[in-house]
Scaffold this active site. Structure first.
Site, PDB file in Angstrom:
ATOM      1  N   TYR A 144       0.902  -1.331   0.180  1.00 30.01           N
ATOM      2  CA  TYR A 144       0.173  -0.034   0.097  1.00 30.01           C
ATOM      3  C   TYR A 144       0.829   1.274   0.027  1.00 30.01           C
ATOM      4  CZ  TYR A 144      -3.417   3.471   1.489  1.00 30.01           C
ATOM      5  OH  TYR A 144      -4.320   4.543   1.780  1.00 30.01           O
ATOM      6  N   ASP A 239       9.270   2.855   0.084  1.00 29.67           N
ATOM      7  CA  ASP A 239       8.130   3.624   0.871  1.00 29.67           C
ATOM      8  C   ASP A 239       8.467   3.217   2.172  1.00 29.67           C
ATOM      9  OD1 ASP A 239       6.125   4.378   1.891  1.00 29.67           O
ATOM     10  OD2 ASP A 239       4.471   3.728   0.422  1.00 29.67           O
ATOM     11  N   LYS A 267       4.037   8.955   8.978  1.00 29.83           N
ATOM     12  CA  LYS A 267       3.898   8.501  10.080  1.00 29.83           C
ATOM     13  C   LYS A 267       4.960   9.023  11.290  1.00 29.83           C
ATOM     14  CE  LYS A 267       0.931   5.068   8.540  1.00 29.83           C
ATOM     15  NZ  LYS A 267       0.954   4.172   7.167  1.00 29.83           N
TER      16      LYS A 267
HETATM   17  C1  LIG Z   1       0.291   4.858   5.899  1.00 27.80           C
HETATM   18  C2  LIG Z   1       1.153   4.437   4.678  1.00 27.80           C
HETATM   19  C3  LIG Z   1       1.068   5.198   3.277  1.00 27.80           C
HETATM   20  C4  LIG Z   1      -0.168   6.364   3.277  1.00 27.80           C
HETATM   21  O1  LIG Z   1       0.146   7.401   4.285  1.00 27.80           O
HETATM   22  P1  LIG Z   1      -0.853   8.343   4.892  1.00 27.80           P
HETATM   23  O2  LIG Z   1      -0.418   9.476   5.569  1.00 27.80           O
HETATM   24  O3  LIG Z   1      -2.034   7.528   5.248  1.00 27.80           O
HETATM   25  O4  LIG Z   1      -1.722   8.945   3.648  1.00 27.80           O
HETATM   26  C5  LIG Z   1       1.714   5.007   2.224  1.00 27.80           C
HETATM   27  N1  LIG Z   1       2.689   3.848   2.238  1.00 27.80           N
HETATM   28  C6  LIG Z   1       2.894   3.165   3.508  1.00 27.80           C
HETATM   29  C7  LIG Z   1       3.682   2.445   3.311  1.00 27.80           C
HETATM   30  C8  LIG Z   1       1.984   3.512   4.626  1.00 27.80           C
HETATM   31  O5  LIG Z   1       2.049   2.460   5.465  1.00 27.80           O
END
Ligand SMILES: *Cc1c(COP(=O)(O)O)cnc(C)c1O
Length: 430
Positions: A144, A239, A267
């Site tokens: 994701y 990511d 995060k």
């Molecule tokens: C949470 C997450 C996102 C998205 O971040 P948001 O702040 O919710 O838009 C993208 N990549 C990874 C790996 C994530 O865990």
């Protein structure tokens, strides 16, 4: 009829907010029942609107790595508030946090702050496309990367087919530019690359996946991707929105010793405030506006309150390496407790674990990619989830989530979780 405060809030919420929530997984659809509405949190505990106390294993999906309401971050935010909330102009703090991130994350030579992980990944692939002059990207099934159009793509049948949109509202044009491969499958990536010579701008992945549950890269997988990207002039994007500042102070890239070209962060970087960032090689980041032609902007980007929280969080992590030792020890204790319970019960469920991330999968099969994650018994997970909640343990409400430990967890909390886990597995199996 007597309903809880959370249930009554959820009823009201559903009239005015789609599904009653501002982000889908919070609605408890995957586990059934009505979501718990949170009122406050402190250290390792969250409290709901009905006055129930829970031990935290989500921690806002990662950011609260030091537990809730950490006093240094609280102080930094309340100090920053004295100077107003937003300027839309450069500030000293933005320079300081940029310098700090560059010193902590191996791949990052230049960094741009944004407001969410979604913005970070959307911007990173735009820069990769601008830099390479190519259109296509490769992502992995089950990874994701936020809700940008390009990422809401499921795999077609077989590795060498084009993706199809996962969500209405994503155009076929966008979907055609996203190719997908199974995680941990280098051959599938090589096939995609061979079939799309000189067309692939970027390969993006979670170096350790959190979003199909916790799934680790197989030996040699990250190095293999690095090699393919080098050979083909593809921008390798890690990511690290989840893994950044969690698996080590330099993220998964430091832990595994593989350096991507670009990194996306989120995060933890905001200490609980809405922040994301993307950064990497100077040569690529120099393409970003106003220095280069790739446009990307944000009214609230680098917001002073968010930067105060983030800078304080990152400074703390940078100066306290014992945080990571503690998280490793907590993770190891928890998982060995779980393993002992499962062995005692004669169960062979899979636990994937690294540092302060883990998922207990209700399947006997090793979980190495999305298809194997999907062999899990989802109704059983739902029962287990509610049994844990009843015992005061707050988990991510889906089998396909990683749990996140914080430094606020004590050995006593860990023993409580291990005990609740054993009871909950027994209850779930009924
Ligand atoms: C949470 C997450 C996102 C998205 O971040 P948001 O702040 O919710 O838009 C993208 N990549 C990874 C790996 C994530 O865990």
């Amino acid at each position: 009829m007597n309903i809880s405060v959370s249930e009554s809030l959820f009823q009201r919420a559903q009239q005015y907010i789609p599904g009653g929530v501002n982000s889908p997984v919070r609605a408890f659809r995957a586990v059934g029942g009505s979501p718990v509405f949170i009122k406050s949190a402190r250290g390792a505990h969250v409290y709901d609107e009905d006055g129930n106390e829970y031990i935290e294993l989500i921690n806002s999906w990662g950011p609260m790595i030091l537990g809730h309401g950490h006093e240094l971050i609280q102080k930094a935010v309340s100090d920053a508030i004295q100077n107003s909330f937003s300027f839309g102009a450069p500030t000293r703090r933005e320079v300081e946090i940029a310098e700090l991130i560059v010193s902590m994350v191996p791949s990052v030579e230049k960094i741009r702050m944004v407001n969410s992980g979604t913005e970070a990944t959307m911007s990173a692939i735009r820069v990769a496309r601008g830099y390479t002059g190519r259109d296509k990207i490769i992502k992995f099934e089950g990874c994701y990367h936020g809700h940008g159009d390009s990422f809401l793509i499921a795999a077609g049948s077989g590795a060498v087919t084009f993706g199809t949109p996962d969500s209405p509202g994503v155009t076929k044009g966008v979907a055609n530019d996203t190719l997908t491969a199974p995680f941990n499958n280098l051959d599938a990536v090589q096939q995609l690359v061979d079939a799309n010579k000189n067309q692939i701008a970027a390969l993006i992945l979670e170096p350790v996946v959190g979003n199909m549950g916790c799934v680790l890269p197989a030996e040699g997988f990250l190095a293999g991707l690095r090699k393919i990207c080098d050979q083909e002039g593809i921008v390798l994007i890690f990511d690290e929105v989840m893994t950044g500042f969690r698996l080590s102070k330099g993220g998964a890239q430091e832990r595994f010793g593989i350096t991507p070209d670009l990194t996306t962060l989120g995060k933890i970087i905001g200490g609980g405030m809405p922040v994301g960032a993307y950064g990497g090689k100077a040569e690529i980041m120099n393409c970003v506006s106003p220095l280069g032609p790739v446009y990307q902007a944000g009214t609230l980007s680098g917001n002073p309150i968010a930067m105060a929280a983030g800078y304080t969080m990152l400074t703390y992590l940078n100066e306290h390496p014992e945080v990571y030792t503690q998280l490793e020890n907590s993770g190891n204790k928890l998982i060995s407790g779980f393993s002992r319970s499962l062995a005692k019960l004669g169960l062979n469920y899979t636990i994937n674990h690294i540092g302060s991330m883990y998922t207990l999968f209700f399947t006997d099969q090793p979980v190495t990619d999305f298809p194997s994650a999907k062999t899990s018994d989802l109704p059983l997970f739902g029962k287990y989830f509610h049994a844990m909640l009843d015992r005061g343990i707050y988990l991510g409400p889906s089998q396909f989530e990683s749990m996140f430990l914080s430094t606020a967890l004590t050995d006593t909390h860990i023993e409580q979780i291990i005990q609740a886990n054993e009871e909950s597995v027994i209850v779930a199996l009924g």
